[in-house]
Motif scaffolding. Structure first.
Motif, mmCIF file in Angstrom:
data_model
loop_
_atom_site.group_PDB
_atom_site.id
_atom_site.type_symbol
_atom_site.label_atom_id
_atom_site.label_comp_id
_atom_site.label_asym_id
_atom_site.label_seq_id
_atom_site.Cartn_x
_atom_site.Cartn_y
_atom_site.Cartn_z
ATOM 1 N N ALA A 268 0.757 -1.313 0.088
ATOM 2 C CA ALA A 268 0.052 -0.227 0.074
ATOM 3 C C ALA A 268 0.869 1.314 0.205
ATOM 4 O O ALA A 268 1.833 1.248 0.657
ATOM 5 N N TYR A 269 0.366 2.321 -0.803
ATOM 6 C CA TYR A 269 1.117 3.616 -0.956
ATOM 7 C C TYR A 269 0.619 4.412 0.370
ATOM 8 O O TYR A 269 -0.736 4.837 0.134
ATOM 9 N N VAL A 270 1.188 5.057 1.031
ATOM 10 C CA VAL A 270 0.986 6.116 1.881
ATOM 11 C C VAL A 270 1.935 7.195 1.691
ATOM 12 O O VAL A 270 3.316 7.207 1.831
ATOM 13 N N PHE A 271 1.448 8.541 1.563
ATOM 14 C CA PHE A 271 2.645 9.584 1.433
ATOM 15 C C PHE A 271 2.685 10.468 2.729
ATOM 16 O O PHE A 271 1.869 10.387 3.345
ATOM 17 N N SER A 272 3.541 11.257 2.773
ATOM 18 C CA SER A 272 3.650 12.336 3.931
ATOM 19 C C SER A 272 2.791 13.373 3.970
ATOM 20 O O SER A 272 2.496 13.877 2.813
ATOM 21 N N GLY A 273 2.324 13.638 4.981
ATOM 22 C CA GLY A 273 1.234 14.558 4.967
ATOM 23 C C GLY A 273 0.087 14.228 6.093
ATOM 24 O O GLY A 273 0.475 13.455 6.831
ATOM 25 N N THR A 274 -0.949 14.932 6.149
ATOM 26 C CA THR A 274 -2.008 14.520 7.106
ATOM 27 C C THR A 274 -2.686 13.232 6.723
ATOM 28 O O THR A 274 -2.735 12.758 5.696
ATOM 29 N N LEU A 275 -3.170 12.579 7.970
ATOM 30 C CA LEU A 275 -3.998 11.538 7.471
ATOM 31 C C LEU A 275 -5.330 11.727 6.792
ATOM 32 O O LEU A 275 -5.627 10.898 5.744
ATOM 33 N N ARG A 276 -5.842 12.869 6.810
ATOM 34 C CA ARG A 276 -7.012 13.372 5.947
ATOM 35 C C ARG A 276 -7.001 13.362 4.454
ATOM 36 O O ARG A 276 -7.205 13.010 3.607
ATOM 37 N N GLU A 277 -5.394 13.826 4.419
ATOM 38 C CA GLU A 277 -5.056 13.973 2.869
ATOM 39 C C GLU A 277 -4.714 12.528 2.187
ATOM 40 O O GLU A 277 -5.188 12.364 1.064
ATOM 41 N N ASN A 278 -4.333 11.789 2.893
ATOM 42 C CA ASN A 278 -3.943 10.336 2.466
ATOM 43 C C ASN A 278 -5.415 9.708 2.325
ATOM 44 O O ASN A 278 -5.720 9.125 1.184
ATOM 45 N N LEU A 279 -6.407 9.873 3.084
ATOM 46 C CA LEU A 279 -7.640 9.152 3.099
ATOM 47 C C LEU A 279 -8.572 9.907 1.940
ATOM 48 O O LEU A 279 -9.293 9.292 1.031
ATOM 49 N N CYS A 280 -8.489 11.305 1.610
ATOM 50 C CA CYS A 280 -9.104 11.788 0.790
ATOM 51 C C CYS A 280 -8.646 12.115 -0.717
ATOM 52 O O CYS A 280 -9.032 12.939 -1.455
ATOM 53 N N TYR A 281 -7.630 11.422 -0.780
ATOM 54 C CA TYR A 281 -6.707 11.533 -2.141
ATOM 55 C C TYR A 281 -7.687 11.373 -3.378
ATOM 56 O O TYR A 281 -7.382 11.961 -4.460
ATOM 57 N N LEU A 282 -8.576 10.302 -3.256
ATOM 58 C CA LEU A 282 -9.376 9.844 -4.322
ATOM 59 C C LEU A 282 -10.811 10.832 -4.165
ATOM 60 O O LEU A 282 -11.258 10.538 -5.337
ATOM 61 N N ARG A 283 -10.854 11.280 -3.183
ATOM 62 C CA ARG A 283 -12.146 12.122 -3.277
ATOM 63 C C ARG A 283 -11.862 13.243 -2.163
ATOM 64 O O ARG A 283 -12.207 13.087 -1.074
ATOM 65 N N PRO A 284 -11.403 14.386 -2.710
ATOM 66 C CA PRO A 284 -11.060 15.545 -1.928
ATOM 67 C C PRO A 284 -12.051 16.220 -1.296
ATOM 68 O O PRO A 284 -12.062 17.094 -0.510
ATOM 69 N N ASP A 285 -13.597 16.156 -2.031
ATOM 70 C CA ASP A 285 -14.518 16.654 -1.338
ATOM 71 C C ASP A 285 -15.246 16.027 -0.336
ATOM 72 O O ASP A 285 -16.332 16.532 0.326
#
Length: 621
Positions: free
Chosen positions: A461-478
């Motif tokens: 699984a790919y996880v990037f540096s940033g907030t947890l919300r940014e990771n979870l909402c990467y495919l659905r920013p809204d």
């Protein structure tokens, strides 16, 4: 009764085939070979002159009561030793210019052979790693050592015998016969030692191959409860290696007998015959000079030859032959008509349609998927292989997954399960046939459109540096915070969100475990708007209970679900199971596949009812 002659013929053929391989690096550069011979002659000067100089020092110096003259002859012998050392110093770089290109050619051969296996569809031999990392370096070091030993032996023995011819010809009768007898005994022993050395190297390969296969199929081994069988096989391989090493070690002491016969017996016979030689007219200096040729020439040369060929020579012959047997030079393609008739063609794969899932439970989130089209999956006569000459992973595969279907793909490691998910998701393109995603080939979609139609969660699984919300909402920013929290809770990642400090917490991917990264990726995929989710062993780092919760969440989620499974419990939770069995695929319900496939029965048979029941939803247990 005819078996032994055939075996001798095979051994003779192998020796004849090996000799050109050893000579080729020398003859490939004639100027280099000439330079090596010239410097070797300089190096042989002490072996040729030592006996004569000792004889002169005794007869003309010390025996004639002229010690200064004797010391002068000995000093001249010392100068000859320095000249020989200088010749050795000049020969070493020339040997390096022979050995290093030879080593590079072997690396190229092993690598090309492995790549040729990979693209031709033949099983890739994991022991190629042993050949590349161990055997090639073994050949490199052994070849350099053997060249030095054989070159030194020929020059030293040749110089000593040539010197004896002119100094004391009668002494040859006491020196040459035992020397040849000991040398012949060693050459006979060398054949048996070579066979034992080959057994050691082959045993090393078998261990590397078995260990590599066990590592690649680790999850299958654990899932099927086959740890004891794999462990027993590895122990058998280790036992075979130990037995081969013991046989080789048992032959090593016999080398001492060969050295005694070829190196020490000539000296004993020469000293025993000294009174008779003296009576026949040989001077004391000539007899001492002959003894010098034996002790300073023949003995060291024989010792170096026995130690060199009995050690480095055996490793060289066996490893080099093994490399050329197991890693033949890839043959050039001979035409499209031969490539089209590659052996091992598989019959066409046919898979029946997978019906849609039952309506979502009331607790499932409601979604309005984009495009307003159907989201079924259809593979029509799909053929795919990794390379133009590779045997296809799939040939003429037909598969239909209707919108809302839940399909689990199972089969041994390396059989092509991830390849299938790559074709469905558009990561891979078929060599022939058609893949339809909602009626459209994935390759024809823009990246953004393809991401909106499907989401693929791989094993790592790919996880990037940033907030947890940014990771979870990467495919659905809204997505709202409520939606994000609901998605995390659905796949079982709620405790992880709390442990990390909430959705606004900064995360370091390196600090997360593999299972934690998978939970984040699963929540991200669950939240995504894509109607198709492909889980390619995306829960392999989770415990069975966590895996069951995540897969059940995706099964309730509107849309279609394809799971590449590493545990049989995943198959028991699915509507349909697609079993990949190499030569065919079987698709159906658990009971249908169980009836049609012996492989599936074996896989399921290693799971007890309690283990299976613990990973199933309560409604089905």
């Amino acid at each position: 009764m005819r078996r032994e002659p055939r075996e001798d013929a095979r051994n003779r053929t192998r020796r004849e085939a090996l000799l050109p391989l050893l000579v080729a690096p020398l003859t490939a550069r004639p100027r280099l070979l000439v330079g090596l011979v010239l410097w070797s002659l300089v190096e042989a000067a002490p072996a040729l002159l030592a006996g004569h100089l000792v004889a002169r020092a005794v007869d003309q110096g010390f025996a004639a009561e002229a010690p200064l003259t004797g010391l002068a002859w000995l000093a001249l012998m010392g100068v000859g030793i320095f000249v020989g050392a200088w010749g050795t110093r000049q020969a070493y770089p020339l040997l390096a210019d022979v050995v290093e290109p030879f080593r590079d050619d072997l690396v190229r051969q092993v690598t090309e052979s492995s790549l040729d296996q990979a693209v031709s569809g033949r099983p890739v031999d994991a022991s190629g790693v042993s050949r590349l990392t161990l055997q090639v370096e073994m050949v490199r070091e052994a070849y350099a050592g053997v060249l030095m030993v054989v070159r030194g032996f020929l020059l030293t023995v040749g110089g000593a015998l040539f010197g004896l011819v002119f100094l004391a010809p009668p002494a040859l009768l006491f020196v040459v016969p035992p020397f040849l007898a000991g040398l012949g005994l060693f050459l006979v022993l060398l054949r048996r030692m070579a066979s034992a050395q080959r057994d050691v190297i082959v045993a090393d390969e078998h261990i590397a191959e078995a260990a590599g296969a066990a590592h690649a199929a680790g999850r299958d081994i654990v899932a099927c409860g086959a740890e004891d069988g794999v462990r027993a096989e590895l122990m058998d391989r280790l036992g075979a290696q130990e037995s081969a090493a013991r046989r080789l070690a048992a032959l090593m002491p016999v080398r001492v007998l060969c050295l005694a016969v070829a190196g020490w017996l000539p000296l004993i016979l020469l000293l025993a015959a000294a009174p008779g030689l003296r009576a026949d007219g040989l001077t004391t200096g000539a007899i001492l000079g002959a003894a010098t040729y034996v002790t300073g020439g023949l003995q060291p040369a024989v010792r170096s030859l026995i130690q060199g060929l009995g050690g480095s020579g055996l490793r060289l012959a066996v490893a080099l032959r093994r490399i050329h047997e197991a890693s033949p030079r890839p043959a050039a393609p001979t035409g499209p008509e031969l490539r089209a008739t590659a052996d091992g063609r598989r019959p066409p794969h046919k898979a029946s349609p997978v019906p849609p899932a039952s309506p979502a439970s009331p607790a499932s989130p409601t979604r309005a998927f984009p495009y307003g089209v159907a989201y079924d999956i259809e593979l029509t006569a799909v053929t795919f292989g990794y390379g133009p000459h590779a045997d296809p992973v799939f040939r003429d595969l037909d598969l239909v997954l209707e919108e809302g279907g839940h399909l689990v793909v199972v089969g041994p490691s390396g059989i092509g399960k991830s390849t299938l998910s790559g074709l469905i998701s558009g990561v891979l393109e078929p060599g022939s046939g058609r893949v339809g995603l909602g009626g459209t080939p994935p390759a024809s979609l823009a990246p953004a459109d393809l991401s909106a139609r499907r989401v693929l969660v791989p094993q790592e699984a790919y996880v990037f540096s940033g907030t947890l919300r940014e990771n979870l909402c990467y495919l659905r920013p809204d997505a709202s915070e409520q939606d994000v929290t609901a998605a995390a809770d659905a796949v079982g990642a709620g405790p992880l969100v709390a442990a990390l400090g909430g959705l606004g917490a900064d995360i370091d991917p390196v600090a997360l475990s593999a299972g934690e990264r998978q939970q984040i990726a699963l929540a991200r995929a669950y939240l995504a708007p894509a109607p198709l989710v492909l889980l390619d062993e995306a829960t392999c780092h989770l415990d069975p209970a966590s895996e069951a919760r995540a897969e059940e969440a995706f099964a309730r989620r509107p849309g279609s679900l394809v799971v590449v499974a590493h545990r049989i419990s995943s198959a028991l939770r699915a509507q349909r199971i697609l079993l990949m069995d190499g030569s065919r695929v079987v698709i159906g319900t658990h009971d249908e596949v169980l009836e049609q496939s012996h492989l599936y029965r074996d896989l399921v048979g290693h799971w007890s009812d309690d283990r299976v029941r613990a990973t199933l939803p309560r409604s089905r247990s």
